[in-house]
Design a protein around this motif. Structure first.
Motif, PDB file in Angstrom:
ATOM      1  N   LYS A 111       0.860  -1.172  -0.243  1.00 56.01           N
ATOM      2  CA  LYS A 111       0.024  -0.003  -0.103  1.00 56.01           C
ATOM      3  C   LYS A 111       0.829   1.113  -0.033  1.00 56.01           C
ATOM      4  CE  LYS A 111      -4.087  -2.037   1.960  1.00 56.01           C
ATOM      5  NZ  LYS A 111      -4.912  -2.365   2.946  1.00 56.01           N
ATOM      6  N   LEU A 114       1.945   1.832  -3.375  1.00 57.82           N
ATOM      7  CA  LEU A 114       0.942   2.157  -4.377  1.00 57.82           C
ATOM      8  C   LEU A 114       0.463   3.663  -3.786  1.00 57.82           C
ATOM      9  CD1 LEU A 114      -1.344  -0.953  -4.266  1.00 57.82           C
ATOM     10  CD2 LEU A 114      -0.754   0.193  -6.496  1.00 57.82           C
ATOM     11  N   LEU A 116      -1.149   4.069  -1.398  1.00 56.30           N
ATOM     12  CA  LEU A 116      -2.652   4.485  -0.700  1.00 56.30           C
ATOM     13  C   LEU A 116      -2.424   4.788   0.665  1.00 56.30           C
ATOM     14  CD1 LEU A 116      -4.030   1.023  -2.295  1.00 56.30           C
ATOM     15  CD2 LEU A 116      -4.736   3.290  -2.983  1.00 56.30           C
ATOM     16  N   PHE A 136      -3.233  13.841  -4.142  1.00 59.47           N
ATOM     17  CA  PHE A 136      -4.051  12.715  -4.345  1.00 59.47           C
ATOM     18  C   PHE A 136      -3.840  12.312  -6.038  1.00 59.47           C
ATOM     19  CE2 PHE A 136      -8.105  10.413  -4.962  1.00 59.47           C
ATOM     20  CZ  PHE A 136      -7.947   9.351  -4.071  1.00 59.47           C
ATOM     21  N   MET A 140      -2.517   9.279  -8.262  1.00 55.32           N
ATOM     22  CA  MET A 140      -3.486   8.736  -9.339  1.00 55.32           C
ATOM     23  C   MET A 140      -2.568   8.226 -10.718  1.00 55.32           C
ATOM     24  SD  MET A 140      -6.493   7.940  -8.600  1.00 55.32           S
ATOM     25  CE  MET A 140      -7.743   8.065  -7.409  1.00 55.32           C
ATOM     26  N   ARG A 143       0.009   5.608 -10.079  1.00 53.89           N
ATOM     27  CA  ARG A 143      -0.547   4.150  -9.984  1.00 53.89           C
ATOM     28  C   ARG A 143      -0.787   3.546 -11.158  1.00 53.89           C
ATOM     29  NH1 ARG A 143      -4.804   6.260  -5.961  1.00 53.89           N
ATOM     30  NH2 ARG A 143      -3.216   6.839  -4.197  1.00 53.89           N
ATOM     31  N   GLN A 144      -0.972   4.512 -12.415  1.00 54.28           N
ATOM     32  CA  GLN A 144      -1.246   3.862 -13.522  1.00 54.28           C
ATOM     33  C   GLN A 144      -0.133   3.331 -14.113  1.00 54.28           C
ATOM     34  OE1 GLN A 144      -2.872   7.303 -16.007  1.00 54.28           O
ATOM     35  NE2 GLN A 144      -4.281   7.748 -14.185  1.00 54.28           N
ATOM     36  N   MET A 148      -1.835  -4.018 -10.044  1.00 54.23           N
ATOM     37  CA  MET A 148      -1.975  -4.848  -8.834  1.00 54.23           C
ATOM     38  C   MET A 148      -2.786  -5.942  -8.778  1.00 54.23           C
ATOM     39  SD  MET A 148      -1.397  -4.453  -5.266  1.00 54.23           S
ATOM     40  CE  MET A 148      -2.279  -5.362  -4.146  1.00 54.23           C
ATOM     41  N   TYR A 167     -10.992  -1.833 -18.432  1.00 57.02           N
ATOM     42  CA  TYR A 167     -11.411  -0.817 -17.609  1.00 57.02           C
ATOM     43  C   TYR A 167     -10.251   0.262 -17.504  1.00 57.02           C
ATOM     44  CZ  TYR A 167     -12.906   1.914 -13.704  1.00 57.02           C
ATOM     45  OH  TYR A 167     -12.971   3.067 -12.852  1.00 57.02           O
ATOM     46  N   PRO A 168      -8.925  -0.326 -17.163  1.00 52.44           N
ATOM     47  CA  PRO A 168      -7.958   0.865 -17.239  1.00 52.44           C
ATOM     48  C   PRO A 168      -7.684   1.318 -18.642  1.00 52.44           C
ATOM     49  CG  PRO A 168      -6.974  -1.447 -16.922  1.00 52.44           C
ATOM     50  CD  PRO A 168      -8.480  -1.587 -16.799  1.00 52.44           C
ATOM     51  N   GLU A 171     -10.214   3.871 -19.118  1.00 49.86           N
ATOM     52  CA  GLU A 171     -10.232   5.290 -18.261  1.00 49.86           C
ATOM     53  C   GLU A 171      -9.136   6.038 -18.573  1.00 49.86           C
ATOM     54  OE1 GLU A 171     -11.626   6.184 -14.654  1.00 49.86           O
ATOM     55  OE2 GLU A 171     -13.218   5.438 -16.242  1.00 49.86           O
ATOM     56  N   HIS A 172      -7.961   5.370 -18.983  1.00 47.12           N
ATOM     57  CA  HIS A 172      -6.725   6.432 -18.989  1.00 47.12           C
ATOM     58  C   HIS A 172      -6.090   6.333 -20.543  1.00 47.12           C
ATOM     59  CE1 HIS A 172      -6.912   6.537 -14.674  1.00 47.12           C
ATOM     60  NE2 HIS A 172      -6.945   5.190 -14.695  1.00 47.12           N
TER      61      HIS A 172
ATOM     62  N   ASN B 133      -8.815   2.379  -6.829  1.00 46.88           N
ATOM     63  CA  ASN B 133      -7.862   3.557  -6.555  1.00 46.88           C
ATOM     64  C   ASN B 133      -6.604   3.071  -7.256  1.00 46.88           C
ATOM     65  OD1 ASN B 133      -8.119   5.516  -4.691  1.00 46.88           O
ATOM     66  ND2 ASN B 133      -8.707   4.212  -3.128  1.00 46.88           N
ATOM     67  N   THR B 134      -6.162   1.776  -7.338  1.00 44.07           N
ATOM     68  CA  THR B 134      -5.259   1.564  -7.817  1.00 44.07           C
ATOM     69  C   THR B 134      -5.138   1.397  -9.495  1.00 44.07           C
ATOM     70  OG1 THR B 134      -5.473  -0.888  -7.629  1.00 44.07           O
ATOM     71  CG2 THR B 134      -4.201  -0.297  -6.241  1.00 44.07           C
ATOM     72  N   LEU B 135      -6.301   1.558 -10.009  1.00 40.33           N
ATOM     73  CA  LEU B 135      -6.279   1.507 -11.292  1.00 40.33           C
ATOM     74  C   LEU B 135      -6.609   3.014 -11.707  1.00 40.33           C
ATOM     75  CD1 LEU B 135      -8.792  -1.223 -12.010  1.00 40.33           C
ATOM     76  CD2 LEU B 135      -6.724  -0.993 -13.073  1.00 40.33           C
ATOM     77  N   GLY B 136      -6.306   3.826 -10.897  1.00 40.59           N
ATOM     78  CA  GLY B 136      -6.220   5.368 -11.177  1.00 40.59           C
ATOM     79  C   GLY B 136      -7.368   6.019 -11.105  1.00 40.59           C
ATOM     80  N   THR B 137      -8.455   5.291 -10.594  1.00 37.89           N
ATOM     81  CA  THR B 137     -10.133   6.046 -10.519  1.00 37.89           C
ATOM     82  C   THR B 137     -10.127   6.501  -9.169  1.00 37.89           C
ATOM     83  OG1 THR B 137     -10.614   4.676 -12.300  1.00 37.89           O
ATOM     84  CG2 THR B 137     -12.228   5.662 -11.246  1.00 37.89           C
TER      85      THR B 137
END
Lengths: 308, 272
Positions: A111, A114, A116, A136, A140, A143-144, A148, A167-168, A171-172, B133-137
């Motif tokens: 964590k 990451l 977190l 924060f 993010m 973390r990309q 994990m 999903y990732p 999103e990115h 969170n870890t996937l950046g969202t």
């Protein structure tokens, strides 16, 4: 039944006294039995933990290469200490397995990487950049770069396997639907799943091992340079454990990702780890290759290897 | 021994302040993210369906029976004054100002609030929130904001339907049971709506009062449910506790806030 057969208040009181006497007798027997047992084996005393830098690096690694992940004298406590003065360096392409008893702060280390969690003291560096002071939103972005894999896979229940892995990317990235479809198929194939068979399924329809593989595929979707695994083989049968272990080794071999694995499974740790770190009493008490660990004469390490 | 008691009270007070602060922060972030990319329109529509459309049946049922019972109860009281023709006014005022918003709020808090808390709580205990969170969202952006928007929009809509069905329920009883003709009933309904004046010439003040409340109640339900869901600990048992807490806290908050909003709105809309 006549009235004489009905139990009187006196009869009931007598029955109560008898029950209490029997219960006291049994309790006394238990105490005696416990006293007569041999005392439990005393635990082998641990070595006094000392703060040390655990460096996951091959002797062949050039001197000018800097670690991908570095924890510098990190300490963290909540109501009690979780990590104390932990220093860790992981060089590109290495797989470090962090082992230790429950509650020694293994998952906390993940964590921290990451972001977190933020350490009370010390620094956490990802590719030379200190991530402790990041906001924060900045965290993010960091973390990309990481994938994990969670202990329970943590797939999104409401999404299909395809949507989970995509999903990732959605999103990115600005990838088109066709590119996303191709990437999802590639990653599912990499984890030895047949894309057409599983893409439409929901996580609830998958076995434990399949969930874990989809979790790895999702972690890999963004082509991260760092992969983190929290107990990747816990709760799996020995055959599936072997499959997941081979998969992690394959990623290290073919993709060259830098990996941190938190595990209880010392047998898998020996197979997949290029280095092993043992956490005890919130500190790293051993750091070395699996061979060095097996050859260690330290009684705690021997006890640890024998007990698992 | 006053010290331990004082310390305990002090700790409890700090925890209460902390909880309020956390809710306020969650609300602020959820509102802030409405205007920050990326947007999740599909999630918002899905939540509107879940919060609004799926709650329609219980809200219609609640509204209809509430309207009928209001007409029934008021007919007995009004008959003693010989004013049974005023049933329409009484039912309308009660439904639009109070019972419509509050009952819709309580029903949605029970049905939707518990569902949201259970869903997000389960995501928390199965590490899906950590995965986001870890996937950046940001989980607040992905989970809380769509639910907040959906609740803010759908609760007023449900309330309007609740009000309308309640007034129709009152009409059924007043016509069939009390014997007030429908034309008189509906005229008194309009009399009531017009009696409290208008804002901007065309918007009845009763409507403003009747729609401001469900808007706020929608926010209370969404934030309370998401807060308890996100703070779930202790596995499946914790999910159950979060669900219960959500329904209790949201319901009580709705009733308390309703009182203060009524006092505020009466002061603003009908200054004496």
């Amino acid at each position: 039944m006549s009235d004489d057969d009905e139990p009187t208040a006196e009869d009931q009181a007598f029955a109560g006294r008898v029950r209490r006497a029997i219960r006291d007798e049994l309790a006394a027997d238990k105490v005696e039995a416990r006293k007569s047992q041999p005392p439990a084996m005393p635990r082998i005393p641990r070595p006094t933990p000392t703060g040390m830098t655990c460096s996951a690096r091959r002797s062949s690694t050039p001197a000018n290469v800097s670690p991908v992940i570095a924890l510098e004298r990190v300490s963290l406590s909540f109501e009690r200490p979780v990590l104390e003065d932990v220093s860790l360096e992981i060089y590109p392409g290495e797989t470090i397995v962090i082992v230790g008893e429950s509650g020694t702060g293994k998952s906390t280390a993940l964590k921290l990487i990451l972001r977190l969690l933020v350490p009370d003291e010390g620094r956490v560096l990802i590719k030379g950049r200190d991530i402790v002071s990041l906001s924060f939103d900045e965290a993010m972005v960091v973390r990309q770069q990481m994938g994990m894999v969670f202990q329970g896979s943590a797939l999104f229940d409401s999404m299909s396997v395809f949507e989970n892995v995509a999903y990732p990317l959605r999103e990115h990235t600005t990838m088109s639907d066709d590119e996303i479809d191709a990437r999802v198929r590639e990653k599912l194939q990499f984890v030895d799943l047949v894309p057409d068979d599983v893409m439409a399924l929901l996580p609830a329809e998958l076995s434990g091992g399949m969930k874990k593989r989809v979790g790895i595929a999702r972690g890999l979707a963004n082509n991260p340079e760092i992969m983190l695994y929290d107990e990747p083989t816990s709760g799996l049968d020995p055959l599936t454990t072997g499959t997941i272990t081979r998969l992690i080794m394959k990623m290290q071999r073919e993709l060259g990702v830098t990996s941190v694995v938190v595990s209880h499974d010392i047998r898998s740790a020996n197979r997949m780890g290029t280095h092993i770190a043992v956490l005890a009493e919130h500190r790293i008490v051993f750091c070395g290759t699996p061979e060095e660990m097996a050859a260690s004469e330290d009684r705690y390490i021997q006890d640890f290897l024998g007990g698992l | 021994m006053a010290t331990p008691l004082f310390e305990q009270l002090n700790t409890q007070a700090k925890l209460a302040v902390y909880a309020i602060q956390e809710r306020a922060l969650l609300s602020w972030n959820a509102v802030r993210f409405i205007f920050v990319r990326p947007f999740y329109p599909a999630d918002v529509i899905q939540q509107m369906d879940s919060i609004g459309v799926d709650s329609l049946f219980i809200v219609v049922l609640t509204g209809f029976f509430t309207g009928m019972v209001l007409a029934l109860q008021s007919s007995a009281s009004l008959a003693s004054f010989g004013e049974t023709a005023m049933i329409g006014r009484l039912v309308t005022a009660s439904m639009i100002r109070e019972l419509g918003p509050v009952l819709a709020g309580l029903m949605v808090a029970g049905r939707v609030g518990s569902g949201i808390a259970a869903e997000i709580g389960s995501m928390r205990v199965t590490e899906q929130i950590d995965a986001l969170n870890t996937l950046g969202t940001d989980p607040i952006k992905k989970l809380v904001t769509p639910r907040l928007i959906a609740a803010l929009v759908m609760l007023p809509v449900l309330t309007v339907i609740n009000d309308a069905v309640g007034i129709i329920g009152g009409n059924v009883i007043s016509t069939l049971y009390v014997g007030v003709p429908s034309s008189i009933y509906w005229r008194t309904v309009w009399d009531q709506i017009a009696s409290d004046g208008f804002t901007g010439r065309f918007i009845p003040n009763d409507f403003i009062q009747g729609l401001a409340k469900p808007f706020v109640f929608g926010g209370i339900i969404a934030i309370t449910a998401c807060y308890h869901g996100l703070n779930t600990t202790g596995g499946t048992e914790g999910v159950g506790q979060s669900t219960t807490r959500t329904v209790v806290v949201a319901s009580i908050s709705i009733l308390v806030v309703d009182y203060f909003m009524t006092q505020l709105l009466l002061g603003v809309l009908n200054p004496r």
